[in-house]
Design an enzyme around this catalytic site. Structure first.
Site, PDB file in Angstrom:
ATOM      1  CD  GLU A   1     -15.308  26.276  49.853  1.00  0.00           C
ATOM      2  OE1 GLU A   1     -14.664  27.151  50.459  1.00  0.00           O
ATOM      3  OE2 GLU A   1     -15.189  25.061  50.092  1.00  0.00           O
TER       4      GLU A   1
ATOM      5  CB  CYS B   1     -17.075  21.638  57.456  1.00  0.00           C
ATOM      6  SG  CYS B   1     -16.859  23.278  56.745  1.00  0.00           S
ATOM      7  CG  HIS B   2     -13.942  22.287  53.689  1.00  0.00           C
ATOM      8  ND1 HIS B   2     -14.198  23.353  54.525  1.00  0.00           N
ATOM      9  CD2 HIS B   2     -14.146  22.742  52.419  1.00  0.00           C
ATOM     10  CE1 HIS B   2     -14.522  24.417  53.798  1.00  0.00           C
ATOM     11  NE2 HIS B   2     -14.495  24.071  52.520  1.00  0.00           N
TER      12      HIS B   2
END
Length: 245
Positions: free
Chosen positions: A174, A142-143
């Site tokens: 997002e 993910c991030h």
């Protein structure tokens, strides 16, 4: 070189806990993005440590809501005596204190928080670089890929993802979280822009919340919370392939 690596993994945890979501809710560690890798790695015989840049962390508001937290994952969250909860709540290490030479795998868990602190998390980056330069596996979900541009290959002096294909949370995702404008206002860089800036190729799933993970050499990445388990499974396979080479 990889045959000398210990079957030991470090799961990186974000230390940022700002209130970035609509309604003033806070970000932090996305709970299952560390829990699922922990489960996969321990099941595969790895000793696992957790560490953040500061030795502290908080939990992401959205990660504690259904559908992201349910079933057996919620049971773990509700059990303070579960080994993962003990690691997270009373044994979380400060990155500068870990013995980086002990690890064969570095796995960056996430939450939107990672966009805020991973790009400047020097001790976590140094640990990941040490793992990489000794022939280990570096992974992110993910991030978590926000840490990748700052992990430097000692041979090239450039990011380990230059010229490699990676994935990470999508711009579409997002927008679904209604967070993109806030990220822009805070001056943090979405994953696709961060990785392509250092010469990586970004690969996207068909849908923002598909289970999607990829391996590119010893770099393993996954796109979202649904991909945390498959990313860790890939990580184990790559490590074992390296060990048996």
């Amino acid at each position: 070189m990889s045959k000398q690596l210990k079957r030991k993994a470090l799961i990186a945890i974000s230390s940022f806990t700002g209130d970035i979501y609509p309604g003033g809710h806070r970000t932090g560690l996305f709970f299952t993005e560390a829990l699922h890798p922990y489960e996969v790695l321990t099941d595969a015989g790895f000793e696992v440590d957790l560490a953040s840049e500061t030795g502290t962390c908080g939990l992401d508001f959205n990660s504690l809501l259904p559908p992201f937290l349910a079933g057996s994952d919620k049971a773990v969250y509700d059990n303070p005596k579960h080994p993962f909860q003990v690691k997270l709540n009373s044994q979380l290490k400060k990155a500068s204190d870990v013995k980086k030479e002990e690890y064969g795998v570095f796995f960056a868990s996430a939450g939107h928080a990672a966009l805020y602190d991973y790009p400047t998390a020097a001790a976590l980056q140094a640990t990941a670089a040490d793992v990489w330069n000794r022939g280990g596996v570096v992974a992110a979900v993910c991030h978590g890929a926000a840490i990748m541009p700052g992990i430097i290959d000692a041979k090239t002096g450039k990011s380990i993802i230059e010229g490699r294909t990676v994935t990470g949370f999508t711009i579409e995702g997002e927008m679904i979280f209604a967070i993109l404008d806030k990220l822009r206002a805070d001056g943090v860089v979405p994953i696709v822009e961060a990785v392509t800036k250092v010469g990586a190729y970004y690969s996207s799933p068909m849908n923002a919340f598909d289970d999607y993970s990829i391996s590119c050499g010893r770099v393993v990445t996954g796109v979202n919370p649904q991909s945390a388990r498959s990313t860790a499974e890939r990580c184990v396979r790559v490590f074992d392939t390296q060990q048996n080479a």
